[in-house]
Design a protein around this motif. Structure first.
Motif, PDB file in Angstrom:
ATOM      1  N   SER A 110       0.857  -1.183   0.000  1.00 34.31           N
ATOM      2  CA  SER A 110       0.000   0.000   0.000  1.00 34.31           C
ATOM      3  C   SER A 110       0.891   1.229   0.000  1.00 34.31           C
ATOM      4  CB  SER A 110      -0.906  -0.016   1.230  1.00 34.31           C
ATOM      5  OG  SER A 110      -1.863   1.017   1.135  1.00 34.31           O
ATOM      6  N   ARG A 111       0.548   2.197  -0.838  1.00 31.77           N
ATOM      7  CA  ARG A 111       1.353   3.416  -0.921  1.00 31.77           C
ATOM      8  C   ARG A 111       0.454   4.615  -1.157  1.00 31.77           C
ATOM      9  NH1 ARG A 111       4.561   1.452  -6.357  1.00 31.77           N
ATOM     10  NH2 ARG A 111       2.826   1.620  -7.799  1.00 31.77           N
ATOM     11  N   SER A 112       0.980   5.794  -0.794  1.00 33.20           N
ATOM     12  CA  SER A 112       0.213   7.032  -0.941  1.00 33.20           C
ATOM     13  C   SER A 112       0.974   8.020  -1.821  1.00 33.20           C
ATOM     14  CB  SER A 112      -0.089   7.660   0.416  1.00 33.20           C
ATOM     15  OG  SER A 112       1.105   8.076   1.049  1.00 33.20           O
ATOM     16  N   ARG A 113       0.202   8.817  -2.552  1.00 33.12           N
ATOM     17  CA  ARG A 113       0.781   9.847  -3.431  1.00 33.12           C
ATOM     18  C   ARG A 113       1.284  10.997  -2.564  1.00 33.12           C
ATOM     19  NH1 ARG A 113       1.446   9.860  -8.858  1.00 33.12           N
ATOM     20  NH2 ARG A 113      -0.687   9.244  -9.253  1.00 33.12           N
ATOM     21  N   GLN A 114       2.484  11.435  -2.850  1.00 36.25           N
ATOM     22  CA  GLN A 114       3.094  12.547  -2.142  1.00 36.25           C
ATOM     23  C   GLN A 114       2.874  13.854  -2.914  1.00 36.25           C
ATOM     24  OE1 GLN A 114       4.605  11.803   1.057  1.00 36.25           O
ATOM     25  NE2 GLN A 114       3.209  10.194   0.389  1.00 36.25           N
ATOM     26  N   PRO A 115       3.031  14.990  -2.255  1.00 36.01           N
ATOM     27  CA  PRO A 115       2.805  16.270  -2.940  1.00 36.01           C
ATOM     28  C   PRO A 115       3.640  16.449  -4.212  1.00 36.01           C
ATOM     29  CG  PRO A 115       2.931  16.617  -0.580  1.00 36.01           C
ATOM     30  CD  PRO A 115       3.297  15.173  -0.826  1.00 36.01           C
ATOM     31  N   ASP A 116       4.831  15.820  -4.256  1.00 32.15           N
ATOM     32  CA  ASP A 116       5.676  15.955  -5.446  1.00 32.15           C
ATOM     33  C   ASP A 116       5.298  14.956  -6.552  1.00 32.15           C
ATOM     34  OD1 ASP A 116       6.651  13.510  -4.582  1.00 32.15           O
ATOM     35  OD2 ASP A 116       8.715  14.207  -4.292  1.00 32.15           O
ATOM     36  N   GLY A 117       4.243  14.161  -6.326  1.00 34.33           N
ATOM     37  CA  GLY A 117       3.783  13.198  -7.324  1.00 34.33           C
ATOM     38  C   GLY A 117       4.362  11.801  -7.164  1.00 34.33           C
ATOM     39  N   SER A 118       5.360  11.656  -6.311  1.00 35.01           N
ATOM     40  CA  SER A 118       5.954  10.335  -6.085  1.00 35.01           C
ATOM     41  C   SER A 118       5.045   9.499  -5.179  1.00 35.01           C
ATOM     42  CB  SER A 118       7.342  10.477  -5.448  1.00 35.01           C
ATOM     43  OG  SER A 118       7.224  11.028  -4.142  1.00 35.01           O
ATOM     44  N   TRP A 119       5.371   8.219  -5.048  1.00 40.26           N
ATOM     45  CA  TRP A 119       4.620   7.309  -4.184  1.00 40.26           C
ATOM     46  C   TRP A 119       5.459   6.958  -2.967  1.00 40.26           C
ATOM     47  CZ3 TRP A 119      -0.378   6.545  -4.930  1.00 40.26           C
ATOM     48  CH2 TRP A 119      -0.906   6.743  -6.206  1.00 40.26           C
ATOM     49  N   LYS A 120       4.833   6.966  -1.787  1.00 42.47           N
ATOM     50  CA  LYS A 120       5.491   6.587  -0.535  1.00 42.47           C
ATOM     51  C   LYS A 120       4.880   5.274  -0.062  1.00 42.47           C
ATOM     52  CE  LYS A 120       6.122   7.856   4.275  1.00 42.47           C
ATOM     53  NZ  LYS A 120       5.732   8.806   5.322  1.00 42.47           N
ATOM     54  N   GLU A 121       5.740   4.263   0.142  1.00 41.76           N
ATOM     55  CA  GLU A 121       5.271   2.976   0.646  1.00 41.76           C
ATOM     56  C   GLU A 121       4.817   3.131   2.089  1.00 41.76           C
ATOM     57  OE1 GLU A 121       7.520  -0.971   1.888  1.00 41.76           O
ATOM     58  OE2 GLU A 121       7.503  -0.705  -0.310  1.00 41.76           O
ATOM     59  N   LEU A 122       3.608   2.645   2.378  1.00 40.51           N
ATOM     60  CA  LEU A 122       3.061   2.704   3.726  1.00 40.51           C
ATOM     61  C   LEU A 122       3.302   1.406   4.483  1.00 40.51           C
ATOM     62  CD1 LEU A 122      -0.322   4.427   2.849  1.00 40.51           C
ATOM     63  CD2 LEU A 122       1.771   5.502   3.737  1.00 40.51           C
ATOM     64  N   PHE A 123       3.069   0.273   3.819  1.00 38.64           N
ATOM     65  CA  PHE A 123       3.294  -1.030   4.438  1.00 38.64           C
ATOM     66  C   PHE A 123       3.216  -2.115   3.375  1.00 38.64           C
ATOM     67  CE2 PHE A 123      -1.218   0.001   4.933  1.00 38.64           C
ATOM     68  CZ  PHE A 123      -1.830  -1.101   4.349  1.00 38.64           C
ATOM     69  N   VAL A 124       3.737  -3.303   3.740  1.00 36.67           N
ATOM     70  CA  VAL A 124       3.665  -4.481   2.886  1.00 36.67           C
ATOM     71  C   VAL A 124       3.068  -5.608   3.716  1.00 36.67           C
ATOM     72  CG1 VAL A 124       4.944  -6.172   1.518  1.00 36.67           C
ATOM     73  CG2 VAL A 124       5.695  -3.773   1.566  1.00 36.67           C
ATOM     74  N   VAL A 125       2.011  -6.230   3.194  1.00 41.03           N
ATOM     75  CA  VAL A 125       1.389  -7.384   3.815  1.00 41.03           C
ATOM     76  C   VAL A 125       1.801  -8.604   3.012  1.00 41.03           C
ATOM     77  CG1 VAL A 125      -0.804  -8.454   4.483  1.00 41.03           C
ATOM     78  CG2 VAL A 125      -0.563  -5.962   4.541  1.00 41.03           C
ATOM     79  N   ARG A 126       2.211  -9.666   3.706  1.00 40.05           N
ATOM     80  CA  ARG A 126       2.661 -10.901   3.041  1.00 40.05           C
ATOM     81  C   ARG A 126       1.629 -11.999   3.231  1.00 40.05           C
ATOM     82  NH1 ARG A 126       7.223  -9.759   1.109  1.00 40.05           N
ATOM     83  NH2 ARG A 126       8.630  -8.268   2.027  1.00 40.05           N
ATOM     84  N   TYR A 127       1.398 -12.775   2.160  1.00 43.82           N
ATOM     85  CA  TYR A 127       0.422 -13.852   2.155  1.00 43.82           C
ATOM     86  C   TYR A 127       1.128 -15.147   1.726  1.00 43.82           C
ATOM     87  CZ  TYR A 127      -2.971 -10.037   1.884  1.00 43.82           C
ATOM     88  OH  TYR A 127      -3.705  -8.894   2.125  1.00 43.82           O
ATOM     89  N   ARG A 128       0.810 -16.249   2.417  1.00 42.01           N
ATOM     90  CA  ARG A 128       1.303 -17.572   2.061  1.00 42.01           C
ATOM     91  C   ARG A 128       0.115 -18.527   2.011  1.00 42.01           C
ATOM     92  NH1 ARG A 128       2.515 -21.556   5.341  1.00 42.01           N
ATOM     93  NH2 ARG A 128       2.691 -20.163   7.143  1.00 42.01           N
TER      94      ARG A 128
END
Length: 159
Positions: free
Chosen positions: A138-156
């Motif tokens: 999951s990531r969010s758009r930053q004011p400069d247009g880039s993406w910031k990673e918020l977290f990673v969920v792993r599934y098995r």
């Protein structure tokens, strides 16, 4: 309005099954402490929709339940869906695309900004790592247009 399953529907059906889930807690993101663990059950609704229901114990919220729906709309040539969670009141609606070469689906959505300043863009990216493992980043758009990673969920996959 009967829709015939497309290649994209078959790709999404790979989500079906029983999964063990590991997600970072708020503390784990900062300190690398152990992760929250939970389960997810994903099933088909007909040949064109997938419903994933997850459960996880969260220290600050008790049992968290979330439901994701995903399908493919041939008329729009987009993956469409939604996500709801028992820990929040916002319903996330998705529109996205499958990248078969990267084995990912990128789901665009909009929702409340984490700093409370309004609405912002988010992406959830589901990436398969073989047949029995995947991640959701999951990531969010930053004011400069880039993406910031918020977290990673792993599934098995377990079944």
């Amino acid at each position: 309005m009967h829709g015939e399953p497309q290649a994209e529907h078959r790709w999404l059906r790979r989500l079906m099954g029983e999964w063990v889930v590991e997600a970072p807690s708020t503390e784990a993101r900062a300190t690398r402490e152990p992760l929250y663990t939970g389960t997810e059950t994903a099933r088909c609704v007909g040949d064109v929709w997938v419903v994933c229901e997850g459960r996880m114990e969260l220290l600050e919220h008790g049992t968290a339940i979330n439901i994701m729906t995903l399908g493919y709309d041939p008329a729009r040539q987009k993956v469409v869906g939604s996500w709801i969670g028992s820990m929040m009141t916002h319903m996330w609606t998705y529109e996205g695309t499958i990248d078969t070469a990267a084995d990912t689906v990128t789901l665009d959505t909009r929702g409340p900004a984490l700093d409370g300043t309004g609405i912002t863009d988010y992406q959830d990216v589901i990436a398969f790592e073989g047949g029995d493992a995947r991640t959701l980043t999951s990531r969010s758009r930053q004011p400069d247009g880039s993406w910031k990673e918020l977290f990673v969920v792993r599934y098995r996959r377990v079944a």
